[in-house]
Design an enzyme around this catalytic site. Structure first.
Site, PDB file in Angstrom:
ATOM      1  N   CYS A   1       5.960  -0.057   7.121  1.00  0.00           N
ATOM      2  CA  CYS A   1       5.579   1.108   6.330  1.00  0.00           C
ATOM      3  C   CYS A   1       6.760   1.486   5.454  1.00  0.00           C
ATOM      4  CB  CYS A   1       5.226   2.255   7.279  1.00  0.00           C
ATOM      5  SG  CYS A   1       4.777   3.766   6.406  1.00  0.00           S
ATOM      6  N   LEU A   2       6.490   1.785   4.181  1.00  0.00           N
ATOM      7  CA  LEU A   2       7.584   2.125   3.266  1.00  0.00           C
ATOM      8  C   LEU A   2       8.298   3.415   3.695  1.00  0.00           C
ATOM      9  CD1 LEU A   2       6.017   1.202  -0.202  1.00  0.00           C
ATOM     10  CD2 LEU A   2       7.650  -0.119   1.151  1.00  0.00           C
TER      11      LEU A   2
ATOM     12  N   GLN B   1       3.368   9.822   0.588  1.00  0.00           N
ATOM     13  CA  GLN B   1       4.640   9.092   0.684  1.00  0.00           C
ATOM     14  C   GLN B   1       5.543   9.325  -0.524  1.00  0.00           C
ATOM     15  OE1 GLN B   1       2.499   5.308   2.003  1.00  0.00           O
ATOM     16  NE2 GLN B   1       4.458   5.106   3.048  1.00  0.00           N
TER      17      GLN B   1
ATOM     18  N   HIS C   1      -2.400   7.695   6.922  1.00  0.00           N
ATOM     19  CA  HIS C   1      -1.371   8.537   6.279  1.00  0.00           C
ATOM     20  C   HIS C   1      -1.984   9.847   5.771  1.00  0.00           C
ATOM     21  CE1 HIS C   1       2.423   6.415   6.095  1.00  0.00           C
ATOM     22  NE2 HIS C   1       1.865   5.305   5.653  1.00  0.00           N
TER      23      HIS C   1
ATOM     24  N   GLY D   1       0.841  -1.197   0.000  1.00  0.00           N
ATOM     25  CA  GLY D   1       0.000   0.000   0.000  1.00  0.00           C
ATOM     26  C   GLY D   1       0.873   1.244   0.000  1.00  0.00           C
TER      27      GLY D   1
ATOM     28  N   HIS E   1      -4.435   1.702   7.664  1.00  0.00           N
ATOM     29  CA  HIS E   1      -3.047   2.203   7.712  1.00  0.00           C
ATOM     30  C   HIS E   1      -2.866   3.352   6.707  1.00  0.00           C
ATOM     31  CE1 HIS E   1       1.503   1.350   7.770  1.00  0.00           C
ATOM     32  NE2 HIS E   1       1.350   2.218   6.782  1.00  0.00           N
ATOM     33  N   GLU E   2      -3.357   3.139   5.466  1.00  0.00           N
ATOM     34  CA  GLU E   2      -3.157   4.151   4.414  1.00  0.00           C
ATOM     35  C   GLU E   2      -4.010   5.388   4.648  1.00  0.00           C
ATOM     36  OE1 GLU E   2      -0.651   3.737   2.666  1.00  0.00           O
ATOM     37  OE2 GLU E   2      -0.404   1.589   3.027  1.00  0.00           O
TER      38      GLU E   2
HETATM   39 NI    NI Z   1       2.672   3.342   5.603  1.00  0.00          NI
END
Ligand code: NI
Length: 176
Positions: free
Chosen positions: A94-95, A51, A140, A46, A136-137
């Site tokens: 998380c990226l 990001q 963000h 995701g 989660h997304e």
């Molecule tokens: Ni993340």
């Protein structure tokens, strides 16, 4: 389509609240394609627009495994309209916080409204990993990170570690 550099902790952008997408135009389609390409490149499941440094309420998800055919999903202006009281736990990463994982408790099911790439309004009831990923997304988009769901002590340790890493890179002290 191009791979974009990822915004990494402690970049303050990650704490910004993203703005709704006003119109689904070619720019948004191109942005979502860049996000998918960047997400696949980083082996993520995701990615939120913030990001890659874009403050728009847009996210991409593909929870299928590496060996399966791709199933990219795009969510424009997603909004949780219902969440189950029942919760479950996934080990999340998380990226934007590379190589750190923690078990996070979230609602097992959520109902999310969003706009499709074709501009139509949709609703999805998600369960399990997809539900966790959506939560989660969407966090963000509101400047919330998964480490906000762990203890203050553990969060401070992680943030300190990433600040130190960023400082080392800046000063050119990175060990190779
Ligand atoms: Ni993340």
């Amino acid at each position: 389509m191009s791979i974009k550099p990822l915004v990494i902790l402690p970049n303050p952008l990650l704490r910004e609240v993203s703005r709704p997408v006003a119109t689904v135009d070619d720019r948004i389609i191109e942005l979502s394609n860049d996000m998918l390409k960047s997400m696949y490149h980083a082996s993520g499941i995701g990615l939120a627009a913030i990001q890659i440094g874009v403050l728009l309420r847009l996210l991409v998800i593909d929870i299928t495994g590496n060996d399966k055919p791709k199933n990219p999903r795009i969510f424009i202006n997603p909004e949780v309209i219902w969440r189950s009281d029942e919760q479950n736990i996934y080990k999340e990463g998380c990226l934007s916080i590379p190589d750190y994982y923690a078990e996070i408790k979230r609602s097992r099911k959520v109902c999310v409204t969003y706009i499709e790439r074709d501009g139509r309004k949709k609703e999805i009831e998600a369960d399990g990993l997809l539900a966790t990923c959506l939560q989660h997304e969407i966090d963000h988009l509101n400047g919330i990170l998964f480490i906000d769901h762990i203890s203050r002590l553990r969060r401070d340790i992680i943030i300190r570690k990433f600040k130190k890493k960023a400082r080392n890179i800046e000063e050119g002290h990175m060990a190779i």
